[in-house]
Design a protein around this motif. Structure first.
Motif, mmCIF file in Angstrom:
data_model
loop_
_atom_site.group_PDB
_atom_site.id
_atom_site.type_symbol
_atom_site.label_atom_id
_atom_site.label_comp_id
_atom_site.label_asym_id
_atom_site.label_seq_id
_atom_site.Cartn_x
_atom_site.Cartn_y
_atom_site.Cartn_z
ATOM 1 N N GLY A 28 4.038 5.340 1.962
ATOM 2 C CA GLY A 28 2.934 4.823 1.154
ATOM 3 C C GLY A 28 1.979 5.893 0.665
ATOM 4 N N LEU A 29 1.552 6.779 1.557
ATOM 5 C CA LEU A 29 0.577 7.800 1.178
ATOM 6 C C LEU A 29 1.181 8.801 0.201
ATOM 7 C CD1 LEU A 29 -2.286 8.788 1.566
ATOM 8 C CD2 LEU A 29 -1.507 10.153 3.518
ATOM 9 N N ARG A 30 2.431 9.184 0.434
ATOM 10 C CA ARG A 30 3.102 10.120 -0.478
ATOM 11 C C ARG A 30 3.273 9.489 -1.862
ATOM 12 N NH1 ARG A 30 9.141 11.562 0.118
ATOM 13 N NH2 ARG A 30 8.792 10.595 2.140
ATOM 14 N N LEU A 31 3.639 8.216 -1.878
ATOM 15 C CA LEU A 31 3.803 7.519 -3.152
ATOM 16 C C LEU A 31 2.471 7.403 -3.877
ATOM 17 C CD1 LEU A 31 5.604 5.985 -5.110
ATOM 18 C CD2 LEU A 31 5.276 3.930 -3.718
ATOM 19 N N LEU A 32 1.419 7.093 -3.138
ATOM 20 C CA LEU A 32 0.079 6.968 -3.728
ATOM 21 C C LEU A 32 -0.347 8.273 -4.391
ATOM 22 C CD1 LEU A 32 -2.497 5.106 -3.942
ATOM 23 C CD2 LEU A 32 -3.317 6.293 -1.907
ATOM 24 N N ASN A 33 -0.147 9.390 -3.698
ATOM 25 C CA ASN A 33 -0.541 10.691 -4.244
ATOM 26 C C ASN A 33 0.290 11.059 -5.465
ATOM 27 O OD1 ASN A 33 -2.497 11.068 -2.265
ATOM 28 N ND2 ASN A 33 -1.079 12.068 -0.860
ATOM 29 N N THR A 34 1.551 10.675 -5.475
ATOM 30 C CA THR A 34 2.407 10.965 -6.624
ATOM 31 C C THR A 34 1.997 10.138 -7.830
ATOM 32 O OG1 THR A 34 4.244 11.389 -5.090
ATOM 33 C CG2 THR A 34 4.798 11.124 -7.409
ATOM 34 N N ILE A 35 1.661 8.878 -7.601
ATOM 35 C CA ILE A 35 1.188 8.013 -8.693
ATOM 36 C C ILE A 35 -0.067 8.597 -9.331
ATOM 37 C CG2 ILE A 35 0.188 5.754 -9.221
ATOM 38 C CD1 ILE A 35 2.028 4.659 -6.937
#
Length: 407
Positions: free
Chosen positions: A361-368
Motif C-alpha cells: 500500500g505505501l509503495r503504491l501510494l508513493n508511486t501514484i
C-alpha cells in the motif's frame, strides 16, 4: 517422417508451448482493485462505463505491461453505510490494493479512514470537499479539484459584475456546508457581504423549498450562489422559476460541482435555468477526447435497451483518468505476489477489526503521487495528493447549451 525428425518436431512444439506459457505468466501479475459507486445514480452509471473503457483502452495501448488490474465492483447504494460496507467487503474478502470511489464527500470521509487503516489508497474522482485533505487522510487521493480551488474564481466573478451582496444557497450536507466556510474569507477580501445563508435539506418537500424561496423574495438581495448536487438542483430550479424568481432583476450562479453535472440534468429542468451563470474547470478539446466520447456514446447506447440520454461530463473523464493513473502506478511500482497481512480471523464480511494491511500500500501510494501523464480531462498531476488546479471557464445556460463568456 523418421523417428529422429519426429523427436525434433516434438521438442520444437514443447519449446513453443513453454515460451507461450512464459509470456502469459509475465502478463498475469494481477493486482486487485475495488470500485465503489452508486450504481443507481446517473453519475455512477456514467463512471462505471468510463472505468471499464479505461481498463480496455489502457492495456490496448500498453499490451507489453507485466501487470494487469482486476476490478471488483460494489454498489454503495448512495449512502455512507452502504459505501463503508462495500469498502470493507472489498478489503477483507477481495484483498484489493486500491479503491476507486466512492462518489460523495460524506462517503469518502469514512472510506478514507478505512483506507488508512488497511494501507489501501482510495481514489475519488468526484468527492470535492476541501476538508478531505491528505494531511488528515494520508491514503486518500483526490483525482478531482477540491471545492476550495474555485473560491477565488467565484469571488473575482462577483466582483467583476459589481455585486456587493450575495446570498448563498446550499444543501445541508458536508458537501454543501464545507465550501461556504471557504467562501466567507474570499468574499471578505473583495468586500462582498453574505447577509444571509440559506440551507436546503438534501431530501426536501416542495413546500419546504417554496417556504424558503418566499423568505428570499422578501429580502433586498437578488444575487444567489447555489451549491448543491444535481438531483436536488433539478427540483430546486423548477420551483425557483415557478416562483417568478428567474425574471429580470435576479441573478443566479452555480458552483463547479453543479456546473460540471449539467449534462446529467433533464432538458425540461434546463428550461427553468435559462440565464444562470456557471463556473467549471476548463477542458481542452482534443482528438483523443472527441474519439473517446464518440466510442462512449456508441458503447452506452448499444449496451442498454432502456437507454436514457445523458452527456459525458468532467466526473466521467476523471474516473477514466483515475484508472490510467492506477494502472501506470501498479506497473511502475514493480508489484509482485502482493498480499495482505491479516490481523484477526473473522467470518463476518464487515468486521472492522478483521481488515488486513496491504504489504504494497505505501509503495503504491508513493508511486501514484509521482505519476504524471496527459489525461482525457487535463494533465494528470497530483500536488500533495490532490489534482492540480486548472483554469476555470464561465458560461451562461442558453437553451440546451452552455455559452462560454469568459475564463
Amino acid at each position: 517422417m523418421t523417428m529422429a525428425n519426429l523427436k525434433h518436431l516434438l521438442v520444437f512444439i514443447l519449446f513453443l508451448l513453454l515460451s507461450l506459457l512464459g509470456k502469459q505468466s509475465m502478463a498475469d501479475d494481477v493486482v486487485r482493485a475495488g470500485i465503489v459507486l452508486d450504481l443507481n445514480s446517473t453519475k455512477g452509471e456514467m463512471a462505471k462505463s468510463c472505468i471499464l473503457m479505461a481498463v480496455s483502452d489502457f492495456y490496448a495501448v500498453n499490451s507489453n505491461y507485466r501487470t494487469r488490474l482486476s476490478l471488483f465492483i460494489r454498489d454503495s447504494k448512495g449512502d455512507v453505510i452502504g459505501a463503508a460496507c462495500a469498502a470493507l467487503d472489498l478489503m477483507k474478502n477481495e484483498n484489493v490494493h486500491a479503491i476507486i470511489g466512492p462518489q460523495r464527500s460524506t462517503e469518502a470521509k469514512f472510506v478514507a479512514k478505512l483506507g488508512e487503516k488497511a494501507h489501501v489508497p482510495i481514489f475519488s474522482f468526484s468527492a470535492t470537499s476541501p476538508f478531505l485533505s491528505p494531511n488528515h487522510n494520508p491514503f486518500f487521493i483526490q483525482t478531482t479539484q477540491d471545492d476550495s480551488a474555485q473560491v477565488k474564481a467565484l469571488a473575482t466573478l462577483i466582483q467583476a459584475y459589481g455585486w456587493r451582496e450575495v446570498i448563498t444557497i446550499n444543501e445541508g450536507t458536508d458537501y454543501g456546508n464545507d465550501l461556504i466556510l471557504c467562501l466567507i474569507d474570499a468574499f471578505q477580501e473583495v468586500d462582498v457581504r453574505l447577509p444571509y445563508r440559506s440551507v436546503i435539506s438534501p431530501s426536501p418537500k416542495d413546500s419546504d423549498i417554496l417556504e424558503e424561496l418566499n423568505k428570499l423574495k422578501a429580502m433586498q438581495t437578488r444575487i444567489f450562489l447555489v451549491h448543491m448536487c444535481a438531483s436536488l438542483a433539478s427540483k430546486f430550479f423548477v420551483l425557483v422559476k415557478n416562483s417568478g424568481m428567474m425574471s429580470e432583476g435576479y441573478a443566479w450562479i452555480m458552483t463547479q460541482g453543479l456546473s460540471s453535472s449539467l449534462d446529467t440534468i433533464d432538458s425540461k429542468v434546463l428550461d427553468s435555468m435559462q440565464g444562470v451563470l456557471g463556473i467549471r474547470p476548463y477542458i481542452q478539446i482534443s482528438k483523443g477526447l472527441e474519439d473517446f466520447e464518440r466510442r462512449w456514446k456508441t458503447n452506452l447506447t448499444s449496451g442498454k435497451t432502456n437507454y436514457k440520454t445523458f452527456g459525458l461530463n468532467l466526473f466521467g473523464l476523471q474516473a477514466y483518468d483515475s484508472i490510467w493513473a492506477l494502472a501506470m502506478a501498479v506497473e511502475k511500482a514493480n508489484i509482485e505476489n502482493s498480499s495482505f497481512l491479516k490481523q484477526n480471523a473473522s467470518e463476518s464480511k464487515v468486521d472492522l477489526a478483521a481488515i488486513g494491511v496491504s504489504e504494497i500500500g505505501l509503495r503504491l501510494l508513493n508511486t501514484i503521487a509521482s505519476t504524471r501523464f496527459q489525461g482525457l480531462s487535463r494533465d494528470f498531476y497530483l500536488v500533495k495528493g490532490q489534482l492540480k488546479a486548472s483554469t476555470f471557464e464561465i458560461f451562461n445556460v442558453i437553451g440546451q447549451t452552455k455559452r462560454i463568456i469568459g475564463y
